[in-house]
Design a protein around this motif. Sequence first.
Motif, short mmCIF file in Angstrom:
data_model
loop_
_atom_site.label_atom_id
_atom_site.label_comp_id
_atom_site.label_asym_id
_atom_site.label_seq_id
_atom_site.Cartn_x
_atom_site.Cartn_y
_atom_site.Cartn_z
N ASP A 175 66.63 15.98 3.95
CA ASP A 175 66.54 17.41 3.63
C ASP A 175 65.38 18.08 4.36
N ARG B 284 58.80 24.97 3.34
CA ARG B 284 59.82 24.69 2.32
C ARG B 284 59.95 23.19 2.07
N ALA B 285 59.94 22.41 3.14
CA ALA B 285 60.05 20.96 2.98
C ALA B 285 58.88 20.40 2.19
N PRO C 245 71.75 24.14 4.62
CA PRO C 245 70.38 23.85 4.20
C PRO C 245 70.29 23.78 2.68
N ARG D 157 65.93 21.51 6.47
CA ARG D 157 65.15 22.74 6.27
C ARG D 157 64.54 23.21 7.59
N PRO E 76 66.26 27.20 -1.10
CA PRO E 76 64.79 27.31 -1.06
C PRO E 76 64.21 26.98 -2.43
N GLY F 245 60.21 26.54 7.60
CA GLY F 245 60.94 25.30 7.33
C GLY F 245 60.02 24.18 6.91
#
Length: 437
Positions: free
Chosen positions: A63, A79-80, A130, A67, A133, A76
Amino acid sequence: MSTDERERTSARESAQGQSVAGLFGPLLRTVLGGAPPVRFEFWDDSAAGPRDGSDVVKVLSPDALRRMMWSPGELGLGRAYVAGDLDVAGDVFTVLRTLQGAASNDAQIGIGAAFSALGVARRLGALGLPPSPPPEEARPRGRRHSKSRDADAISHHYDVGNDFYRLFLGPSLTYSCARFTDEDTSLEDAQAAKHELISRKLGLDERPGMRLLDIGCGWGSMALHAAARYGAEVVGVTISEEQAAAARERVAEAGLSDQVEIRLQDYRDLAGETFDAVSSVGMFEHVGTERTAEYFTVIRSLLRPHGRLLNHAISSVGGSVMGSKSFIARYVFPDGELLDVGEVVLAMERAGFEVRDVESLREHYARTLRHWVANLEANWDEAVRLVGPARARIWRLYMAASALGFEDGGIAVHQVLGVLPDPAGGSGMPPTRRTWG
């Protein structure tokens, strides 16, 4: 079999026996411009980079790659990290320097590397839609810098729990740049030194009992200092409900309720009052370019002749609107804007102020933030208990990144002091800065 286990199995099978590091390593070298200076560890227990490195980026799930494929660059990556698909071990500042370099190079990677990334992602099972969020992401609605939208933006950041802020701010509960007078100055003493500097610039030491307005008063620290040390009559305003509640408690505990009034009030609603001085510390970043003239005009209308304004705010050369796809706008300061200090001076002059002093505290803010990060990491388990792992991660990442920004000069912080001259041009200012310390 859990979802995570199925993803890992699928990723291993699609890689046809090759390790994640084996597939990902060449792309890392392209993105980073050479061998990774920190260690990267992947979900299949493979690794790339220094074997004995203590500074580690842990890619814990496909994942994380999804992202970053859908939101290249800092959003990205952010978010990860917030979601826990990416983690950091060791010195967060060293690791972050590496990731910032990768994010800043994403426009220069080239089409070949982009196709390579797609191929690696496909073989690792990291393609597809994706992940959603993290829910901590802010999506403000309504007119930018309207009262209602500003209230929502402020609540997003400041109403996450006073106990959480105490963990990393320390006893001073002061959420702005400190002033370290020497190498051994503690964070608490440095915050007191900052409050003292502001008090003296505003002339609170020249005439006891002056009436001070503290805009964006936070948890009341500046108000408490001015009242306790100089007998000032202080009105502090904030639009954070939790800050206002805690500030009132601190005022009562200090026995200063007859001198300090804390209001839940927008600065735009102040009218019909007169003050000897105004302090605005760490609030101006929320005002916005379009509201700057109104902000200084409102403050000017509240000051008597010879009244002084101390505006303490983060600045950026040329100004900087925190873009909607930036990590800090989505997770930290929705609608935040940094002005060039030159524009701040010009706006103050246009509103009728005579600017008398401009001082940068850039290096002091870097040091302040490093203290806050150290406090947060030392109290990590309690922070997670109070606000959850995602929000604790957000604060760790944004404070560490901000410290690096102040260190390399990408951002700065300035105190700008203005005064309202009387009709004859008198300012009431002292002849030199000597008494400011």
